[in-house]
Design a protein around this motif. Structure first.
Motif, PDB file in Angstrom:
ATOM      1  N   UNK A 142       0.764  -1.171  -0.180  1.00 49.54           N
ATOM      2  CA  UNK A 142      -0.320   0.083  -0.158  1.00 49.54           C
ATOM      3  C   UNK A 142       0.966   1.366   0.098  1.00 49.54           C
ATOM      4  N   UNK A 143       0.637   2.149  -0.859  1.00 51.77           N
ATOM      5  CA  UNK A 143       1.243   3.362  -1.102  1.00 51.77           C
ATOM      6  C   UNK A 143       0.461   4.549  -1.207  1.00 51.77           C
ATOM      7  N   UNK A 144       1.017   5.665  -0.722  1.00 43.13           N
ATOM      8  CA  UNK A 144       0.423   6.902  -0.667  1.00 43.13           C
ATOM      9  C   UNK A 144       1.284   8.027  -1.060  1.00 43.13           C
ATOM     10  N   UNK A 152       5.549   3.853   1.118  1.00 47.94           N
ATOM     11  CA  UNK A 152       5.031   2.498   0.697  1.00 47.94           C
ATOM     12  C   UNK A 152       5.075   1.517   1.778  1.00 47.94           C
ATOM     13  N   UNK A 153       4.106   0.972   2.225  1.00 45.72           N
ATOM     14  CA  UNK A 153       4.259  -0.134   3.166  1.00 45.72           C
ATOM     15  C   UNK A 153       4.010  -1.498   2.556  1.00 45.72           C
ATOM     16  N   UNK A 175       7.880  -3.929   5.854  1.00 45.11           N
ATOM     17  CA  UNK A 175       8.766  -2.698   5.645  1.00 45.11           C
ATOM     18  C   UNK A 175       7.957  -1.373   5.275  1.00 45.11           C
ATOM     19  N   UNK A 176       8.613  -0.568   5.616  1.00 44.78           N
ATOM     20  CA  UNK A 176       8.214   0.738   5.519  1.00 44.78           C
ATOM     21  C   UNK A 176       8.990   1.846   4.738  1.00 44.78           C
ATOM     22  N   UNK A 177       8.744   2.240   3.442  1.00 40.84           N
ATOM     23  CA  UNK A 177       9.861   3.139   2.907  1.00 40.84           C
ATOM     24  C   UNK A 177       9.144   4.305   2.497  1.00 40.84           C
ATOM     25  N   UNK A 191      13.832   3.860   5.053  1.00 43.29           N
ATOM     26  CA  UNK A 191      13.430   2.561   4.993  1.00 43.29           C
ATOM     27  C   UNK A 191      13.503   1.827   6.202  1.00 43.29           C
ATOM     28  N   UNK A 192      12.419   1.443   7.189  1.00 41.33           N
ATOM     29  CA  UNK A 192      12.459   0.461   8.002  1.00 41.33           C
ATOM     30  C   UNK A 192      12.082  -0.804   7.641  1.00 41.33           C
ATOM     31  N   UNK A 193      12.784  -1.918   7.970  1.00 44.11           N
ATOM     32  CA  UNK A 193      12.321  -3.312   7.795  1.00 44.11           C
ATOM     33  C   UNK A 193      12.618  -4.147   8.651  1.00 44.11           C
TER      34      UNK A 193
END
Length: 223
Positions: A142-144, A152-153, A175-177, A191-193
């Protein structure tokens, strides 16, 4: 599409009706787009075909089949775009394991049966799925964002060594980028992964966990 005799050629495999090492790896790609609602559906299907004839194709259509299936959707809300999608990849062998029908080794690593196709690279880059042989991989995302910032998640699940290992490796990744455009020339990324692997290195109940933070900076030179 079907096997054919090439017995007069010097590169065919000894003891066969004339098949060569590179025959019968077929791939087809299609994409269906709905521009008015910004929806895309796509598939990439490959087969180590090597059919004897059309009857064989009809009887064993799923023989050594690899595929990527996906769907994505864009939604515009004011100045923002929301991006959603799902993708499924499989490189493992066919489920046609009945010895009456299955023509191959049950311990085969990949959807194709020729080992000659393994371990190839182009200019140092490995050719093949990132999840490796005998694997499947699914991801939902999912991205916004807008022209300034985009996030992007994603959640990813991989299985490695599904057919070839006693204890397949199971990987779960979240991940969250985020990308932020400071100006037309400067972009920063973070980026968190978080990753969890069960049966790490194919060892039963040997688990691994890791958490990573990546920082990035891009400087763009405009000519």
């Amino acid at each position: 599409l079907f096997g054919s005799s090439k017995t007069s050629l010097d590169y065919t495999i000894p003891g066969t009706p004339g098949f060569d090492y590179w025959d019968e790896v077929l791939t087809g790609y299609f994409k269906i787009s709905f521009p008015e609602i910004l929806l895309n559906i796509y598939a990439d299907i490959a087969s180590d075909d090597n059919r004897s004839n059309f009857t064989d194709l009809r009887a064993h259509w799923d023989h050594t089949l690899g595929y990527t299936l996906g769907i994505n959707k864009y939604t515009k809300i004011n100045k923002y775009i929301i991006f959603t999608g799902y993708e499924l990849l499989s490189t493992k062998q066919s489920n046609t394991m009945n010895p009456i029908f299955f023509r191959g080794s049950p311990s085969q690593n990949n959807f194709y049966t020729y080992a000659y196709h393994d371990y190839f690279s182009y200019e140092g880059r490995r050719i093949g799925a990132h999840s490796g042989s005998s694997s499947d991989d699914s991801i939902i995302y999912l991205g916004i964002g807008n022209d300034k910032i985009f996030s992007l998640i994603s959640y990813n699940k991989e299985r490695h060594g599904v057919n070839s290992m006693t204890f397949p490796e199971l990987k779960y990744e979240f991940s969250i980028a985020t990308q932020y455009r400071i100006s037309s020339n400067h972009i920063i990324n973070i980026t968190l992964e978080s990753e969890k692997v069960n049966n790490y290195n194919y060892s039963n109940n040997d688990n691994s966990r890791s958490n990573i933070i990546w920082f990035g900076y891009n400087f763009i030179i405009e000519k």
